[in-house]
Write an enzyme that holds these catalytic residues in place. Structure first.
Site, PDB file in Angstrom:
ATOM      1  N   GLU A 157      -9.813  -2.127   5.224  1.00  0.00           N
ATOM      2  CA  GLU A 157     -10.446  -1.904   6.495  1.00  0.00           C
ATOM      3  C   GLU A 157     -11.593  -2.798   6.629  1.00  0.00           C
ATOM      4  O   GLU A 157     -12.123  -3.334   5.571  1.00  0.00           O
ATOM      5  CB  GLU A 157     -10.669  -0.661   6.458  1.00  0.00           C
ATOM      6  CG  GLU A 157      -9.374   0.586   6.386  1.00  0.00           C
ATOM      7  CD  GLU A 157      -8.665   0.538   7.836  1.00  0.00           C
ATOM      8  OE1 GLU A 157      -8.595  -0.670   8.285  1.00  0.00           O
ATOM      9  OE2 GLU A 157      -8.244   1.628   8.077  1.00  0.00           O
TER      10      GLU A 157
ATOM     11  N   ASN B 247      -7.440  -3.637  14.030  1.00  0.00           N
ATOM     12  CA  ASN B 247      -8.916  -3.711  13.926  1.00  0.00           C
ATOM     13  C   ASN B 247      -8.997  -4.905  12.781  1.00  0.00           C
ATOM     14  O   ASN B 247     -10.181  -5.182  11.989  1.00  0.00           O
ATOM     15  CB  ASN B 247      -9.498  -2.446  13.005  1.00  0.00           C
ATOM     16  CG  ASN B 247      -8.859  -2.001  11.831  1.00  0.00           C
ATOM     17  OD1 ASN B 247      -7.872  -2.777  11.212  1.00  0.00           O
ATOM     18  ND2 ASN B 247      -9.460  -0.971  11.396  1.00  0.00           N
TER      19      ASN B 247
ATOM     20  N   HIS C 107      -7.256  -5.232   9.646  1.00  0.00           N
ATOM     21  CA  HIS C 107      -6.845  -5.029   8.360  1.00  0.00           C
ATOM     22  C   HIS C 107      -5.588  -5.768   7.986  1.00  0.00           C
ATOM     23  O   HIS C 107      -4.711  -5.717   8.837  1.00  0.00           O
ATOM     24  CB  HIS C 107      -7.200  -3.802   8.074  1.00  0.00           C
ATOM     25  CG  HIS C 107      -5.677  -2.926   8.572  1.00  0.00           C
ATOM     26  ND1 HIS C 107      -5.829  -1.392   8.945  1.00  0.00           N
ATOM     27  CD2 HIS C 107      -4.563  -2.934   8.690  1.00  0.00           C
ATOM     28  CE1 HIS C 107      -4.625  -0.959   9.419  1.00  0.00           C
ATOM     29  NE2 HIS C 107      -3.811  -1.915   9.117  1.00  0.00           N
TER      30      HIS C 107
ATOM     31  N   ASP D 230       0.572  -1.232   0.022  1.00  0.00           N
ATOM     32  CA  ASP D 230       0.040   0.040   0.005  1.00  0.00           C
ATOM     33  C   ASP D 230       0.860   1.379   0.002  1.00  0.00           C
ATOM     34  O   ASP D 230       1.969   1.175   0.161  1.00  0.00           O
ATOM     35  CB  ASP D 230      -0.856  -0.049   0.989  1.00  0.00           C
ATOM     36  CG  ASP D 230      -0.276  -0.804   2.346  1.00  0.00           C
ATOM     37  OD1 ASP D 230       0.907  -0.365   2.482  1.00  0.00           O
ATOM     38  OD2 ASP D 230      -0.854  -1.116   3.298  1.00  0.00           O
TER      39      ASP D 230
HETATM   40  C1  F6R Z   1       1.405  -1.726   6.000  1.00  0.00           C
HETATM   41  C2  F6R Z   1       0.300  -2.192   6.020  1.00  0.00           C
HETATM   42  C3  F6R Z   1      -0.626  -2.557   7.346  1.00  0.00           C
HETATM   43  C4  F6R Z   1       0.298  -2.662   8.685  1.00  0.00           C
HETATM   44  C5  F6R Z   1      -0.660  -2.868   9.925  1.00  0.00           C
HETATM   45  C6  F6R Z   1       0.013  -2.917  11.261  1.00  0.00           C
HETATM   46  O1  F6R Z   1       1.764  -1.747   4.838  1.00  0.00           O
HETATM   47  O2  F6R Z   1      -0.185  -2.736   5.230  1.00  0.00           O
HETATM   48  O3  F6R Z   1      -1.596  -3.579   7.284  1.00  0.00           O
HETATM   49  O4  F6R Z   1       0.657  -4.014   8.260  1.00  0.00           O
HETATM   50  O5  F6R Z   1      -1.455  -1.368   9.982  1.00  0.00           O
HETATM   51  O6  F6R Z   1       0.980  -1.897  11.255  1.00  0.00           O
HETATM   52  P1  F6R Z   1       1.996  -1.849  12.414  1.00  0.00           P
HETATM   53  O7  F6R Z   1       2.952  -3.107  12.191  1.00  0.00           O
HETATM   54  O8  F6R Z   1       2.649  -0.653  12.609  1.00  0.00           O
HETATM   55  O9  F6R Z   1       1.493  -2.293  13.816  1.00  0.00           O
END
Ligand code: F6R
Length: 250
Positions: free
Chosen positions: A141, A134, A136, A65
């Site tokens: 989301e 959450n 994702h 992303d």
């Molecule tokens: C990042 C992504 C997100 C993160 C998720 C966890 O490229 O796609 O899905 O993996 O938000 O973020 P952290 O690792 O910062 O807790």
């Protein structure tokens, strides 16, 4: 799913790095996540590269992303994060030109999403994933389609609040739009390695591993993939009903 529980995030990240080193084919395609979770793993990949045991030379890396309209030189622009982790600082052998990220600066982000989807087809060899509190994966989301392809998405207040720590704890500074691989795009990977650490991920891990497949917990779609390994520390595993059983398997 294979569930690997280790006392610490460091131990789990080291094992995840070994799996990637073993699994990624020569000239392979590696799907890469950002956020804080995979940083230790990337450190182990750089160490293995420095020791001559691993290289991403000849491989390509594909981001999950990117934020839309984030300044090009912003340290949290995911392209910059990944250049920093995989290309600079000793690097992993990956060439900057072989790092692919959605074009968050495009005038038409929807078109940029479609372009990214066609470039990534037919999917990567190994996909690294983190997990949102959450549920994702990527920036898919809750309540999005379980069959989505790369698209422009709106971040939930929960995700913007979780990510405010990267933006000086200012939630208003966190972009609200992103381009993300869709769930079907992620599912087209041949092999998936998901990492989640800390108590803040415990509910999401319990839901995606042991709950039903549902839009409310997008990562639950991984139950339909035949080759997923989930690496968690004790804190993230703390709400798994069958944690003791998983430990007997590994
Ligand atoms: C990042 C992504 C997100 C993160 C998720 C966890 O490229 O796609 O899905 O993996 O938000 O973020 P952290 O690792 O910062 O807790």
């Amino acid at each position: 799913m294979r569930i690997i529980i280790r006392d610490t995030a460091q131990e789990a990240s080291r094992l995840a790095a070994s799996q990637i080193i073993t699994s990624l084919p020569t000239n392979g395609r590696l799907g890469v996540a950002t956020g804080s979770t995979p940083l230790a793993l990337y450190g182990f990949l750089r160490e293995a590269h420095a020791a001559g045991e691993f290289t991403l030379e000849g491989c390509s890396a594909w981001a999950l992303d990117e934020y839309v309209q984030i300044p090009e030189d912003h340290p949290e622009r995911y392209r910059n994060v990944l250049l920093n982790e995989l290309v600079e600082n000793g690097g992993t052998g990956l060439a900057a030109d072989d790092l692919h990220t959605p074009d968050g600066a495009a005038e038409d982000p929807e078109q940029a999403a479609r372009d990214y989807e066609s470039q990534i087809a037919p999917g990567v060899d190994v996909q690294i994933l983190g997990l949102g509190s959450n549920g994702h994966i990527g920036f898919n989301e809750p309540a999005g389609s379980l069959s989505s392809r790369t698209h422009v998405g709106h971040l939930t207040p929960t995700t913007r609040s979780d990510n405010a720590r990267f933006f000086g704890n200012d939630i208003d500074a966190v972009p609200s739009l992103c381009i993300t691989q869709g769930l079907a795009t992620i599912m087209s990977a041949r092999e998936i390695v998901l990492l989640a650490f800390g108590e803040g991920k415990a509910e999401a891990i319990a839901q995606i591993v042991e709950g039903g497949v549902a839009q409310r917990w997008p990562g639950s779609i991984l139950q339909h993939h035949e080759n997923v390994t989930v690496y968690v520390d004790e804190a993230a595993a703390s709400r798994l009903d069958l944690a003791d059983y998983y430990k007997t398997l590994n």
